[in-house]
Design an enzyme around this catalytic site. Structure first.
Site, short mmCIF file in Angstrom:
data_model
loop_
_atom_site.label_atom_id
_atom_site.label_comp_id
_atom_site.label_asym_id
_atom_site.label_seq_id
_atom_site.Cartn_x
_atom_site.Cartn_y
_atom_site.Cartn_z
N TYR A 75 0.84 -1.20 0.00
CA TYR A 75 0.00 0.00 0.00
C TYR A 75 0.87 1.25 0.00
O TYR A 75 0.61 2.21 -0.71
CB TYR A 75 -0.94 0.03 1.21
CG TYR A 75 -1.92 1.18 1.13
CD1 TYR A 75 -3.16 1.00 0.53
CD2 TYR A 75 -1.59 2.44 1.63
CE1 TYR A 75 -4.06 2.06 0.42
CE2 TYR A 75 -2.47 3.50 1.52
CZ TYR A 75 -3.71 3.31 0.92
OH TYR A 75 -4.58 4.36 0.81
N PHE A 127 -7.76 20.44 -25.23
CA PHE A 127 -8.08 19.02 -25.23
C PHE A 127 -9.28 18.83 -24.31
O PHE A 127 -9.41 19.53 -23.30
CB PHE A 127 -6.90 18.15 -24.78
CG PHE A 127 -7.24 16.69 -24.87
CD1 PHE A 127 -7.31 16.07 -26.12
CD2 PHE A 127 -7.55 15.95 -23.75
CE1 PHE A 127 -7.69 14.74 -26.22
CE2 PHE A 127 -7.92 14.61 -23.84
CZ PHE A 127 -7.99 14.01 -25.08
N THR A 128 -10.15 17.89 -24.66
CA THR A 128 -11.46 17.76 -24.00
C THR A 128 -11.35 17.72 -22.46
O THR A 128 -11.91 18.58 -21.79
CB THR A 128 -12.17 16.48 -24.49
OG1 THR A 128 -11.27 15.38 -24.37
CG2 THR A 128 -12.58 16.63 -25.95
N ASP A 217 1.39 19.32 -21.44
CA ASP A 217 0.67 18.05 -21.58
C ASP A 217 1.61 17.15 -22.37
O ASP A 217 1.74 17.25 -23.58
CB ASP A 217 -0.65 18.27 -22.31
CG ASP A 217 -1.46 16.97 -22.41
OD1 ASP A 217 -0.86 15.89 -22.30
OD2 ASP A 217 -2.69 17.05 -22.62
N LYS A 260 -0.73 6.57 -23.54
CA LYS A 260 -0.36 6.97 -24.92
C LYS A 260 1.12 6.65 -25.13
O LYS A 260 1.47 5.48 -25.23
CB LYS A 260 -0.66 8.46 -25.12
CG LYS A 260 -1.96 8.96 -24.49
CD LYS A 260 -3.19 8.57 -25.28
CE LYS A 260 -4.50 8.94 -24.57
NZ LYS A 260 -4.70 10.33 -24.23
N ARG A 384 -14.13 14.09 -34.01
CA ARG A 384 -13.44 15.19 -33.33
C ARG A 384 -13.89 16.46 -34.02
O ARG A 384 -13.22 17.03 -34.86
CB ARG A 384 -11.91 15.06 -33.41
CG ARG A 384 -11.34 13.91 -32.61
CD ARG A 384 -11.06 14.23 -31.14
NE ARG A 384 -12.17 13.97 -30.23
CZ ARG A 384 -12.00 13.61 -28.95
NH1 ARG A 384 -10.82 13.42 -28.46
NH2 ARG A 384 -13.04 13.47 -28.17
N PHE A 451 -19.60 13.82 -26.10
CA PHE A 451 -19.27 12.92 -27.21
C PHE A 451 -19.18 11.46 -26.77
O PHE A 451 -19.41 10.56 -27.56
CB PHE A 451 -17.95 13.35 -27.87
CG PHE A 451 -16.79 13.43 -26.93
CD1 PHE A 451 -16.55 14.57 -26.19
CD2 PHE A 451 -15.93 12.35 -26.78
CE1 PHE A 451 -15.48 14.64 -25.31
CE2 PHE A 451 -14.85 12.41 -25.91
CZ PHE A 451 -14.63 13.55 -25.16
C1 LIG Z 1 -5.71 11.15 -23.50
C2 LIG Z 1 -5.28 12.52 -23.28
C3 LIG Z 1 -5.46 13.16 -22.05
C4 LIG Z 1 -6.21 12.53 -20.90
O1 LIG Z 1 -5.62 11.36 -20.46
P1 LIG Z 1 -6.47 10.10 -19.92
O2 LIG Z 1 -5.42 9.09 -19.58
O3 LIG Z 1 -7.37 9.66 -21.03
O4 LIG Z 1 -7.25 10.54 -18.75
C5 LIG Z 1 -4.96 14.43 -21.91
N1 LIG Z 1 -4.34 15.06 -22.92
C6 LIG Z 1 -4.18 14.49 -24.12
C7 LIG Z 1 -3.48 15.23 -25.21
C8 LIG Z 1 -4.64 13.20 -24.35
O5 LIG Z 1 -4.50 12.65 -25.55
#
Ligand SMILES: *Cc1c(COP(=O)(O)O)cnc(C)c1O
Length: 460
Positions: A75, A127-128, A217, A260, A384, A451
């Site tokens: 933990y 970004f969303t 990011d 990613k 998108r 979406f």
């Molecule tokens: C996917 C993504 C996020 C968010 O990450 P999650 O792991 O899906 O929560 C943020 N910024 C960008 C550019 C992304 O592609």
């Protein structure tokens, strides 16, 4: 033999396979209707080639899988956390490493720590999830990306660049109200477009002159570094690893979705250089994610992320990863299919406005195109455009982005060249029949990030 084929051949071979189902047209017709014409609501068993996203869908290596077995599930004080911390420090160069369950966990925390209600956060296109967390913390987001990014036909090599004049205007008009600049590497919503190292450094310098921080990011920073290596004068031929370090050095911290670039199925982190901000973030971490040595991840997940981080910055890996994307993109471009240029890092973006000029934006052309693509051969893509853009936080009006795109996102190390060929054939087939595609009507609209779960029906 054509050199371009040799140049991106994969630096791996396949050890395990997963079978996929090939469906009939009737099965797909039923599936997409049941999904309300939203590809997010399809069941994966009904999908043949899944290009919905490159998020968490990559194929982990044998080293990552064996790392899963070594995960320390304590933990507190898990060894796996310390291996993750060391990898982040080594590869990205930040001092404080705060694990989160995925990227948006890190976005939530940094937004809450740095933003006061009434603040303004400028960024290179939104970004969303990033923008939503900024808005939920009380900020207004201002897009300061260069104009070329909103033009699907502009071949600017760094469409992810920040317009420094726009940025400085935001600083001047909102003194003391800009906590940080939100800079994304390979800007997703612009079509996977990179920011140049020179621009990143200029943003950092300008922001610091106004006492403003820069949060990167870093979700696709390794892919961004590859474009710099290929295109930016003065940086040609430097390693992806060196360029990743340089990009991160021009920021005060980063959020990362480890689903990613780092090729993990789940995970993420927030990394910072400032000890006081890191401490404030750790205080919120225990509320929203977990203790500071796991932050919502299992020990085995942290292990997979740590190993994936190292694999993600190998030049051979990135060359093959982006090479495959370019291979598909070139096929479509040569066939005259309208796509966003230059071809981006993680996927091909179909220009739905040019593809379906007879469908007005209020009839959701990109959503309709994604549904038509699925129907043709079981290939799943993502909208998108206007649906993803959602509604203005203040007026409640639908935001109408210039870019109305369908994203064919290529998961890392998953599909073969033949899968790319089938994909290109299907897109070309749908392009031939484009006049028969009609728009959609929204029948269910969720309040946030609509979406993901919105439902539609075809217009007559
Ligand atoms: C996917 C993504 C996020 C968010 O990450 P999650 O792991 O899906 O929560 C943020 N910024 C960008 C550019 C992304 O592609």
């Amino acid at each position: 033999m054509p050199l371009e084929r040799r140049s991106w051949a994969e630096p791996f071979k396949i050890k395990v396979v997963e079978h996929v189902r090939i469906t009939t047209h009737e099965q797909r017709e039923r599936a997409i209707a049941e999904a309300g014409y939203n590809t997010f609501l399809l069941r994966s068993r009904d999908v043949y080639i899944d290009l919905l996203t490159d998020s968490g869908t990559g194929a982990m290596s044998d080293r990552q899988w064996s790392g899963m077995m070594l995960g320390d599930e304590a933990y507190a004080g898990s060894e796996s956390f310390y291996r993750l911390e060391a990898a982040v420090r080594r590869v990205y160069g930040y001092t404080h490493v705060i694990p989160t369950h995925q990227g948006r966990g890190a976005e939530n925390i940094i937004s809450r720590v740095l933003i006061q209600p009434g603040d303004v956060v400028p960024g290179n296109m939104y970004f969303t999830t990033t923008r939503l967390h900024q808005e939920m913390a009380g900020a207004r987001f201002v897009d300061v990306i260069i104009d070329e990014a909103h033009d699907s036909s502009s071949e600017h090599p760094f469409k992810g660049d920040v317009d420094l004049n726009k940025l400085e205007r935001v600083f001047q008009e909102n003194p003391g109200r800009v906590p940080y600049v939100s800079v994304a590497a390979t800007v997703n919503m612009a079509g996977g477009q990179p920011i140049s190292l020179a621009n990143m450094r200029a943003v950092y310098e300008l922001a610091h002159r106004y006492g403003v921080k820069v949060i990167l990011d870093a979700t696709r920073v390794a892919e961004n570094a590859w474009f710099i290596q290929q295109r930016e004068p003065g940086q040609l031929g430097r390693s992806v690893a060196e360029l990743v370090k340089d990009l991160c050095a021009a920021s005060d911290g980063c959020t990362m979705s480890a689903k990613k670039d780092p090729i993990a199925n789940i995970g993420g982190f927030l990394a910072l250089n400032d000890a006081a901000i890191a401490e404030a973030a750790c205080n919120l971490l225990v509320v929203f994610e977990g203790l500071h040595t796991y932050g919502g991840m299992a020990g085995r997940d942290m292990e997979a992320v740590a190993i994936g981080i190292e694999e993600s910055i190998q030049d051979d890996h990135i060359r093959a990863r982006i090479g495959q994307v370019l291979y598909l993109g070139e096929k479509l471009r040569k066939a005259g299919v309208p796509i966003v240029l230059p071809i981006g890092g993680h996927g091909i973006f179909l220009d739905a406005r040019a593809f379906l000029p007879h469908v007005p934006q209020e009839h959701y052309p990109a959503q309709a195109l994604a549904a038509a693509l699925y129907l043709d051969a079981g290939i799943r893509a993502m909208e998108r455009g206007i649906v993803s853009a959602g509604r203005d936080a203040v007026t409640g009006e639908e935001r109408k982005p210039k870019l109305e795109l369908v994203r064919l996102t290529i998961p890392r190390r998953v599909y073969t060249q033949a899968h790319m060929d089938v994909t290109a054939e299907s897109v070309c087939e749908v392009f031939e029949q484009r006049e028969s595609i009609r728009g959609l009507r929204m029948t269910f609209e969720p309040k946030l990030l609509r979406f993901f779960q919105a439902r539609f029906e075809p217009r007559q």
